[in-house]
Scaffold this motif. Sequence first.
Motif, PDB file in Angstrom:
ATOM      1  N   ALA A   1       0.843  -1.202   0.000  1.00 32.04           N
ATOM      2  CA  ALA A   1       0.000   0.000   0.000  1.00 32.04           C
ATOM      3  C   ALA A   1       0.873   1.244   0.000  1.00 32.04           C
ATOM      4  N   LEU A   2       0.489   2.193  -0.832  1.00 37.33           N
ATOM      5  CA  LEU A   2       1.109   3.514  -0.852  1.00 37.33           C
ATOM      6  C   LEU A   2       0.021   4.544  -0.602  1.00 37.33           C
ATOM      7  N   VAL A   3       0.407   5.656  -0.015  1.00 39.65           N
ATOM      8  CA  VAL A   3      -0.523   6.765   0.181  1.00 39.65           C
ATOM      9  C   VAL A   3       0.098   8.042  -0.376  1.00 39.65           C
ATOM     10  N   ALA A   4      -0.768   8.963  -0.741  1.00 39.50           N
ATOM     11  CA  ALA A   4      -0.350  10.292  -1.181  1.00 39.50           C
ATOM     12  C   ALA A   4      -0.646  11.245  -0.037  1.00 39.50           C
ATOM     13  N   GLU A   5       0.390  11.943   0.399  1.00 41.11           N
ATOM     14  CA  GLU A   5       0.248  12.866   1.523  1.00 41.11           C
ATOM     15  C   GLU A   5       0.609  14.274   1.081  1.00 41.11           C
ATOM     16  N   HIS A   6      -0.212  15.214   1.482  1.00 36.20           N
ATOM     17  CA  HIS A   6       0.077  16.627   1.217  1.00 36.20           C
ATOM     18  C   HIS A   6      -0.255  17.422   2.464  1.00 36.20           C
ATOM     19  N   ASP A   7       0.738  18.128   2.952  1.00 31.84           N
ATOM     20  CA  ASP A   7       0.546  18.997   4.112  1.00 31.84           C
ATOM     21  C   ASP A   7      -0.061  18.232   5.298  1.00 31.84           C
ATOM     22  N   GLY A   8       0.414  16.992   5.508  1.00 36.61           N
ATOM     23  CA  GLY A   8      -0.043  16.186   6.634  1.00 36.61           C
ATOM     24  C   GLY A   8      -1.363  15.470   6.425  1.00 36.61           C
ATOM     25  N   GLN A   9      -1.990  15.629   5.271  1.00 33.78           N
ATOM     26  CA  GLN A   9      -3.282  14.992   4.981  1.00 33.78           C
ATOM     27  C   GLN A   9      -3.093  13.901   3.937  1.00 33.78           C
ATOM     28  N   LEU A  10      -3.747  12.760   4.128  1.00 36.04           N
ATOM     29  CA  LEU A  10      -3.740  11.722   3.107  1.00 36.04           C
ATOM     30  C   LEU A  10      -4.804  12.051   2.064  1.00 36.04           C
ATOM     31  N   LEU A  11      -4.378  12.109   0.804  1.00 35.90           N
ATOM     32  CA  LEU A  11      -5.275  12.477  -0.294  1.00 35.90           C
ATOM     33  C   LEU A  11      -5.591  11.316  -1.217  1.00 35.90           C
ATOM     34  N   GLY A  12      -4.847  10.226  -1.102  1.00 33.38           N
ATOM     35  CA  GLY A  12      -5.084   9.105  -1.995  1.00 33.38           C
ATOM     36  C   GLY A  12      -4.378   7.861  -1.513  1.00 33.38           C
ATOM     37  N   LEU A  13      -4.777   6.749  -2.104  1.00 33.92           N
ATOM     38  CA  LEU A  13      -4.176   5.463  -1.770  1.00 33.92           C
ATOM     39  C   LEU A  13      -4.090   4.603  -3.011  1.00 33.92           C
ATOM     40  N   THR A  14      -3.183   3.676  -2.972  1.00 38.39           N
ATOM     41  CA  THR A  14      -3.136   2.616  -3.966  1.00 38.39           C
ATOM     42  C   THR A  14      -2.652   1.349  -3.297  1.00 38.39           C
TER      43      THR A  14
ATOM     44  N   LEU B   1       8.293 -14.809 -17.086  1.00 35.95           N
ATOM     45  CA  LEU B   1       9.083 -15.317 -15.969  1.00 35.95           C
ATOM     46  C   LEU B   1       8.964 -14.431 -14.738  1.00 35.95           C
ATOM     47  N   GLY B   2       8.985 -13.117 -14.937  1.00 33.07           N
ATOM     48  CA  GLY B   2       8.901 -12.195 -13.808  1.00 33.07           C
ATOM     49  C   GLY B   2       7.489 -12.112 -13.253  1.00 33.07           C
ATOM     50  N   LEU B   3       7.399 -11.613 -12.035  1.00 30.76           N
ATOM     51  CA  LEU B   3       6.096 -11.432 -11.396  1.00 30.76           C
ATOM     52  C   LEU B   3       5.324 -10.301 -12.066  1.00 30.76           C
ATOM     53  N   SER B   4       4.033 -10.466 -12.211  1.00 31.17           N
ATOM     54  CA  SER B   4       3.165  -9.386 -12.665  1.00 31.17           C
ATOM     55  C   SER B   4       2.781  -8.537 -11.472  1.00 31.17           C
ATOM     56  N   CYS B   5       2.576  -7.267 -11.708  1.00 34.21           N
ATOM     57  CA  CYS B   5       2.118  -6.352 -10.663  1.00 34.21           C
ATOM     58  C   CYS B   5       0.688  -5.944 -10.990  1.00 34.21           C
ATOM     59  N   TYR B   6      -0.213  -6.287 -10.102  1.00 32.31           N
ATOM     60  CA  TYR B   6      -1.621  -5.931 -10.263  1.00 32.31           C
ATOM     61  C   TYR B   6      -1.925  -4.755  -9.360  1.00 32.31           C
ATOM     62  N   LEU B   7      -2.259  -3.626  -9.958  1.00 30.77           N
ATOM     63  CA  LEU B   7      -2.659  -2.441  -9.212  1.00 30.77           C
ATOM     64  C   LEU B   7      -4.151  -2.644  -8.905  1.00 30.77           C
ATOM     65  N   GLN B   8      -4.446  -3.074  -7.711  1.00 29.83           N
ATOM     66  CA  GLN B   8      -5.808  -3.493  -7.384  1.00 29.83           C
ATOM     67  C   GLN B   8      -6.721  -2.329  -7.039  1.00 29.83           C
ATOM     68  N   ASP B   9      -6.228  -1.381  -6.261  1.00 28.25           N
ATOM     69  CA  ASP B   9      -7.073  -0.278  -5.807  1.00 28.25           C
ATOM     70  C   ASP B   9      -6.329   1.034  -6.032  1.00 28.25           C
ATOM     71  N   LEU B  10      -7.064   2.031  -6.489  1.00 26.57           N
ATOM     72  CA  LEU B  10      -6.524   3.382  -6.637  1.00 26.57           C
ATOM     73  C   LEU B  10      -7.658   4.339  -6.322  1.00 26.57           C
ATOM     74  N   TYR B  11      -7.399   5.249  -5.391  1.00 25.53           N
ATOM     75  CA  TYR B  11      -8.453   6.182  -5.003  1.00 25.53           C
ATOM     76  C   TYR B  11      -7.829   7.508  -4.607  1.00 25.53           C
ATOM     77  N   THR B  12      -8.464   8.569  -5.070  1.00 34.09           N
ATOM     78  CA  THR B  12      -8.088   9.930  -4.699  1.00 34.09           C
ATOM     79  C   THR B  12      -9.291  10.585  -4.043  1.00 34.09           C
ATOM     80  N   ALA B  13      -9.065  11.266  -2.938  1.00 34.47           N
ATOM     81  CA  ALA B  13     -10.148  11.994  -2.275  1.00 34.47           C
ATOM     82  C   ALA B  13     -10.777  12.956  -3.281  1.00 34.47           C
ATOM     83  N   GLU B  14     -12.073  13.090  -3.194  1.00 36.40           N
ATOM     84  CA  GLU B  14     -12.798  13.926  -4.155  1.00 36.40           C
ATOM     85  C   GLU B  14     -12.217  15.337  -4.233  1.00 36.40           C
ATOM     86  N   SER B  15     -11.821  15.894  -3.104  1.00 35.18           N
ATOM     87  CA  SER B  15     -11.286  17.258  -3.068  1.00 35.18           C
ATOM     88  C   SER B  15      -9.948  17.384  -3.790  1.00 35.18           C
TER      89      SER B  15
END
Length: 153
Positions: A58-71, A82-96
Motif C-alpha cells: 500500500a502507498l498513500v499520497a500525503e500533502h501537508d499532513g493529509q492523506l489524499l489518496g491510496l493505492t 518469468l517475472g512477477l506481474s504487478c496488479y494495481l488493485q485499488d486506486l483512489y483519490t479523495a474527491e477534493s
Amino acid sequence: MTQPLIIRPVVQADLLPWTRLWDGYNAFYGRKDQTALADEITQTTWARFFDPLEPVHALVAEHDGQLLGLTHYLYHRSTTQLGLSCYLQDLYTAESARGTGVGRALIEAVYRSAREAGSPRVYWQTHETNTSAMRLYDQVAERSGFLVYRKLM
C-alpha cells in the motif's frame, strides 16, 4: 499545491485516514451501502500491508499532513512471463484532490516499485463507467483489450 506531494508506503499511524479513503473508495464502487465493508476484510487487508510474507503493498499520497489518496498493489506469478506481474488493485483519490495529479503520482509510484521488483508488467481494471479515471489511464498506460469475467461463489 504549494507543498510537495509525498508518495510513501502506508504506516501504522495512517490507519484512521487510510480507513476514510478506503471507505470512500468502496462507496465509489457501490460496496459501501452499509457503513463499512465487513470489518474482518478491512482489518485483514490492513494487516497484510505489514506482513512481510504477503505480496500486498500500500502507498498513500500525503500533502501537508493529509492523506489524499491510496493505492494497493500485489505481485503474482504468470504463465506467460518469468517475472512477477504487478496488479494495481485499488486506486483512489479523495474527491477534493481529484484532477491535481494525485492519481498519476500514485500510478507512477507503483511503476517505480514494479521496476525495482523486476516486474515487467503493471496492469489494472476499472469499471466501464469510470470515464474520468479512464482519461488519466489512457495517458499513462495502454488498454489491453481484455474484458473481465467473474463468477462470485
